[in-house]
Enzyme design. Structure first.
Site, PDB file in Angstrom:
ATOM      1  N   GLU A 260     -67.587  31.270  70.413  1.00  0.00           N
ATOM      2  CA  GLU A 260     -66.472  31.771  71.224  1.00  0.00           C
ATOM      3  C   GLU A 260     -66.878  32.920  72.146  1.00  0.00           C
ATOM      4  O   GLU A 260     -66.263  33.149  73.170  1.00  0.00           O
ATOM      5  CB  GLU A 260     -65.328  32.228  70.309  1.00  0.00           C
ATOM      6  CG  GLU A 260     -65.432  33.659  69.757  1.00  0.00           C
ATOM      7  CD  GLU A 260     -66.649  33.916  68.870  1.00  0.00           C
ATOM      8  OE1 GLU A 260     -67.207  32.932  68.342  1.00  0.00           O
ATOM      9  OE2 GLU A 260     -67.048  35.079  68.726  1.00  0.00           O
TER      10      GLU A 260
ATOM     11  N   ASP B 184     -63.928  37.576  64.211  1.00  0.00           N
ATOM     12  CA  ASP B 184     -64.406  36.223  64.474  1.00  0.00           C
ATOM     13  C   ASP B 184     -64.424  35.419  63.169  1.00  0.00           C
ATOM     14  O   ASP B 184     -65.381  35.513  62.393  1.00  0.00           O
ATOM     15  CB  ASP B 184     -65.808  36.284  65.096  1.00  0.00           C
ATOM     16  CG  ASP B 184     -66.373  34.897  65.394  1.00  0.00           C
ATOM     17  OD1 ASP B 184     -65.596  33.919  65.340  1.00  0.00           O
ATOM     18  OD2 ASP B 184     -67.584  34.805  65.690  1.00  0.00           O
TER      19      ASP B 184
ATOM     20  N   ARG C 253     -69.450  33.307  74.113  1.00  0.00           N
ATOM     21  CA  ARG C 253     -69.858  32.860  75.444  1.00  0.00           C
ATOM     22  C   ARG C 253     -68.654  32.447  76.276  1.00  0.00           C
ATOM     23  O   ARG C 253     -68.675  32.509  77.497  1.00  0.00           O
ATOM     24  CB  ARG C 253     -70.888  31.725  75.301  1.00  0.00           C
ATOM     25  CG  ARG C 253     -70.365  30.497  74.658  1.00  0.00           C
ATOM     26  CD  ARG C 253     -71.480  29.576  74.175  1.00  0.00           C
ATOM     27  NE  ARG C 253     -72.136  30.079  72.964  1.00  0.00           N
ATOM     28  CZ  ARG C 253     -73.172  29.497  72.382  1.00  0.00           C
ATOM     29  NH1 ARG C 253     -73.705  28.408  72.899  1.00  0.00           N
ATOM     30  NH2 ARG C 253     -73.700  30.011  71.290  1.00  0.00           N
TER      31      ARG C 253
ATOM     32  N   LYS D 192     -66.059  29.814  59.645  1.00  0.00           N
ATOM     33  CA  LYS D 192     -67.293  30.339  59.063  1.00  0.00           C
ATOM     34  C   LYS D 192     -67.228  30.276  57.538  1.00  0.00           C
ATOM     35  O   LYS D 192     -66.140  30.311  56.972  1.00  0.00           O
ATOM     36  CB  LYS D 192     -67.463  31.815  59.458  1.00  0.00           C
ATOM     37  CG  LYS D 192     -67.902  32.060  60.878  1.00  0.00           C
ATOM     38  CD  LYS D 192     -68.052  33.555  61.139  1.00  0.00           C
ATOM     39  CE  LYS D 192     -68.454  33.824  62.579  1.00  0.00           C
ATOM     40  NZ  LYS D 192     -69.775  33.299  62.940  1.00  0.00           N
TER      41      LYS D 192
HETATM   42  N1  BES Z   1     -70.227  36.488  66.356  1.00  0.00           N
HETATM   43  C1  BES Z   1     -71.099  35.398  66.077  1.00  0.00           C
HETATM   44  C2  BES Z   1     -72.565  35.784  66.105  1.00  0.00           C
HETATM   45  C3  BES Z   1     -73.055  36.745  65.046  1.00  0.00           C
HETATM   46  C4  BES Z   1     -73.761  36.276  63.963  1.00  0.00           C
HETATM   47  C5  BES Z   1     -72.877  38.095  65.169  1.00  0.00           C
HETATM   48  C6  BES Z   1     -74.242  37.140  63.008  1.00  0.00           C
HETATM   49  C7  BES Z   1     -73.353  38.968  64.224  1.00  0.00           C
HETATM   50  C8  BES Z   1     -74.054  38.484  63.140  1.00  0.00           C
HETATM   51  C9  BES Z   1     -70.897  34.303  67.113  1.00  0.00           C
HETATM   52  O1  BES Z   1     -69.631  34.192  67.637  1.00  0.00           O
HETATM   53  C10 BES Z   1     -71.193  33.015  66.439  1.00  0.00           C
HETATM   54  O2  BES Z   1     -70.449  32.644  65.596  1.00  0.00           O
HETATM   55  N2  BES Z   1     -72.276  32.383  66.815  1.00  0.00           N
HETATM   56  C11 BES Z   1     -72.666  31.150  66.254  1.00  0.00           C
HETATM   57  C12 BES Z   1     -72.899  30.215  67.401  1.00  0.00           C
HETATM   58  C13 BES Z   1     -73.080  28.795  67.009  1.00  0.00           C
HETATM   59  C14 BES Z   1     -71.787  28.205  66.507  1.00  0.00           C
HETATM   60  C15 BES Z   1     -73.561  28.049  68.228  1.00  0.00           C
HETATM   61  C16 BES Z   1     -73.961  31.375  65.481  1.00  0.00           C
HETATM   62  O3  BES Z   1     -74.816  32.110  65.941  1.00  0.00           O
HETATM   63  O4  BES Z   1     -74.072  30.810  64.388  1.00  0.00           O
HETATM   64 ZN    ZN Z   2     -68.510  35.879  67.616  1.00  0.00          ZN
HETATM   65 MN    MN Z   3     -68.373  32.981  66.483  1.00  0.00          MN
END
Ligand code: BES
Ligand code: ZN
Ligand code: MN
Length: 499
Positions: A348, A269, A350, A276
């Site tokens: 992504e 991701d 969800r 990110k």
């Molecule tokens: N895979 C991440 C969530 C994650 C964060 C997993 C830290 C493991 C450790 C997920 O896809 C994500 O990026 N979530 C974002 C959502 C936001 C953009 C609404 C998040 O939590 O920042």
């Molecule tokens: Zn993710």
């Molecule tokens: Mn993500």
């Protein structure tokens, strides 16, 4: 590793005899097995008298006993505990393994009796934890870190003949930890090797000889045919093609309940166009840990053959930012016809879950749905690495899962699913938007998923904080934990009748 049970006998030969000592037993000497030679018995008594194991968990004491058939005796001060809880058992096993790393030997013996700290009912737990602590990811160093522990046999000594049920429980525990190791291997493998296709390859390899589970792999063309616009949108920015994995187990029992498990399978991701930050981005190879746990559960299901139908579904994709990547502002349509405005391409998980859930619910008509996903950073803020967030629309299911969490020590904590959060997901151009704003991120993520389960009893488990690199759990070490495998296997034993 071999775990067995036998009756104790005088003259037994052992490389390491493990004796737990609790404070209350210090003086009585009752904790010393009576089949031990008079000489060894005296040695243990004297050592305990000298050392006075106190109320707290103590450094272990290793007695070398070269003239006897029992070569070494390990005394572990277990403090004032009277009952073997999972955290205490983890500490004890970790202590034993640290000692085993430093000494020579193959066979370890551990007396169990229902009057001592280790009861007959604890045998499977000790075997399970030993096996968990022995897990090492093979890694890619040219000089690989090998397991230093050379012990290869654990023998539990118990007075009453080892019943076949004890042996069955040990076998089941070994199956569970094999499944856990498989899940951990999948999650620990770097993203360049564990692509969607790589995941499919490893699962195929694993299930080649596991007849009870039927594997079906579907590709992007199938997804197009099913109008899975949300899953395809996530995959669009990557050169790695997406896959949808289906693993089916059908119980021989008629009228068995059907459980559908869905695991997030983002093999890397990057965040996509909403990229990110660089720090810790490497951890996003673990973003398929939910999918890995589901694959692990299915592996154990193939061995244990429970009286429940289980379908595992894993949507696999890589979230990248190639020229054809989905963009903020784009609108996509999921396979149930719901339209989604993509505000942030990093939300992504969800999206892939929405299509997998809606497709699975329609196709398999499950009695229960559980999804596992490293879904939000927000759940890590809320619960850190100590519990996964549980979002559940069914009180009975919730209660059972919480208790399974306590028993497996893969703990869950209940989070709300109130409709008050829906407003945060309203879009001006589509049915939903994929971002719920700044606050309550793990709840709005769960609320996003809700319309895709068609009112079925459903639990969403957010494992972003518990899937890897957890602190203060020495048996789990660095990297993937396999969180969810033990929890869900426990749940299979407790699945309630449908109302
Ligand atoms: N895979 C991440 C969530 C994650 C964060 C997993 C830290 C493991 C450790 C997920 O896809 C994500 O990026 N979530 C974002 C959502 C936001 C953009 C609404 C998040 O939590 O920042
Ligand atoms: Zn993710
Ligand atoms: Mn993500």
């Amino acid at each position: 590793m071999k775990y067995s049970v036998r009756e104790p006998s005088a003259g037994l030969s052992s490389d390491l005899l493990i004796i737990p000592v609790s404070k209350s037993q210090n003086r009585s000497g009752k904790f010393i097995p009576d089949w031990l030679s008079a000489r060894s018995n005296a040695l243990v008594r004297k050592t305990v008298a000298l050392e006075r194991f106190g109320a707290d968990f103590a450094e272990p004491l290793l007695i070398t006993n070269p003239e006897e058939s029992v070569k070494r005796i390990l005394l572990i001060g277990c403090g004032k505990e009277k009952e073997l809880t999972r955290p205490l058992a983890e500490k004890i096993i970790h202590t034993i393994q640290s000692v085993q790393e430093k000494i020579n030997g193959k066979k370890a013996h551990l007396p169990v009796s229902d009057s001592g700290l280790f009861g007959i009912a604890d045998i499977w737990l000790l075997a399970e934890l030993d096996s968990i602590g022995r897990y090492r990811f093979h890694g890619y160093k040219s000089k690989s870190d090998k397991l230093k522990n050379k012990f290869s046999e654990w023998i539990f000594l118990c007075e009453n003949q080892a019943s076949s049920s004890v042996k069955n429980e040990i076998n089941a525990a070994v199956s569970r930890t094999g499944a856990l190791a498989f899940a951990r291997d999948l999650a620990n493998t770097p993203g360049n090797l564990m692509t969607p296709a790589g995941f499919v390859r490893e699962v195929r390899k694993q299930f080649r000889n596991k007849k009870p589970v039927k594997l079906t792999v579907r590709d992007g063309r199938y997804m197009q045919g099913q109008s899975m616009g949300a899953l395809l949108a996530v995959a669009a920015g990557s050169k790695q093609p997406p896959f949808l994995l289906e693993m089916q187990y059908r119980s021989k029992r008629k009228k068995a309940k059907t459980l559908m498990l869905v695991g997030k399978g983002i093999t890397f991701d990057s965040g996509g166009i909403s990229i990110k930050p660089a720090a810790k981005m490497e951890d996003m190879k673990f973003d398929m840990a939910g999918g890995a746990a589901v694959a692990g559960v299915m592996k154990a299901v193939a061995d244990l053959q429970p009286d429940v139908n289980v379908t595992g579904i894993i949507p696999l994709a890589e979230n990248m930012l190639g020229g054809s990547a989905v963009k903020p502002g784009d609108v996509v349509t999921a396979c149930n016809g719901k339209t989604i405005e993509i505000i942030n391409t990093d939300a992504e998980g969800r999206l892939v879950l929405a299509d997998a859930l809606a497709w699975g619910v329609k196709k398999f008509k499950p009695d229960y749905v559980i999804d596992l996903a490293t879904l939000t950073g927000s759940i890590v803020s809320a619960l850190a690495d100590k519990a996964a967030g549980l979002f559940c629309n069914d009180d009975e299911l919730k209660k059972i899962l919480l208790s399974c969490g306590e028993e497996s020590y893969e703990r869950l904590w209940p989070m709300p699913l109130w409709d008050d959060y829906n407003k945060q997901l309203e879009s001006t151009v589509a049915d939903l938007k994929n971002l719920g704003g700044r606050w309550g991120g793990s709840v709005t993520a769960a609320k996003f998923l809700e319309p895709f389960v068609d009112g079925k009893p459903w639990a969403h488990i957010d494992i972003a904080g518990t899937a890897y690199d957890v602190q203060d759990r020495p048996l789990l070490g660095k990297g993937a934990t396999g969180f969810g495998v033990k929890l869900l296997l426990k749940f299979l034993d407790k699945i309630p009748p449908v109302k």
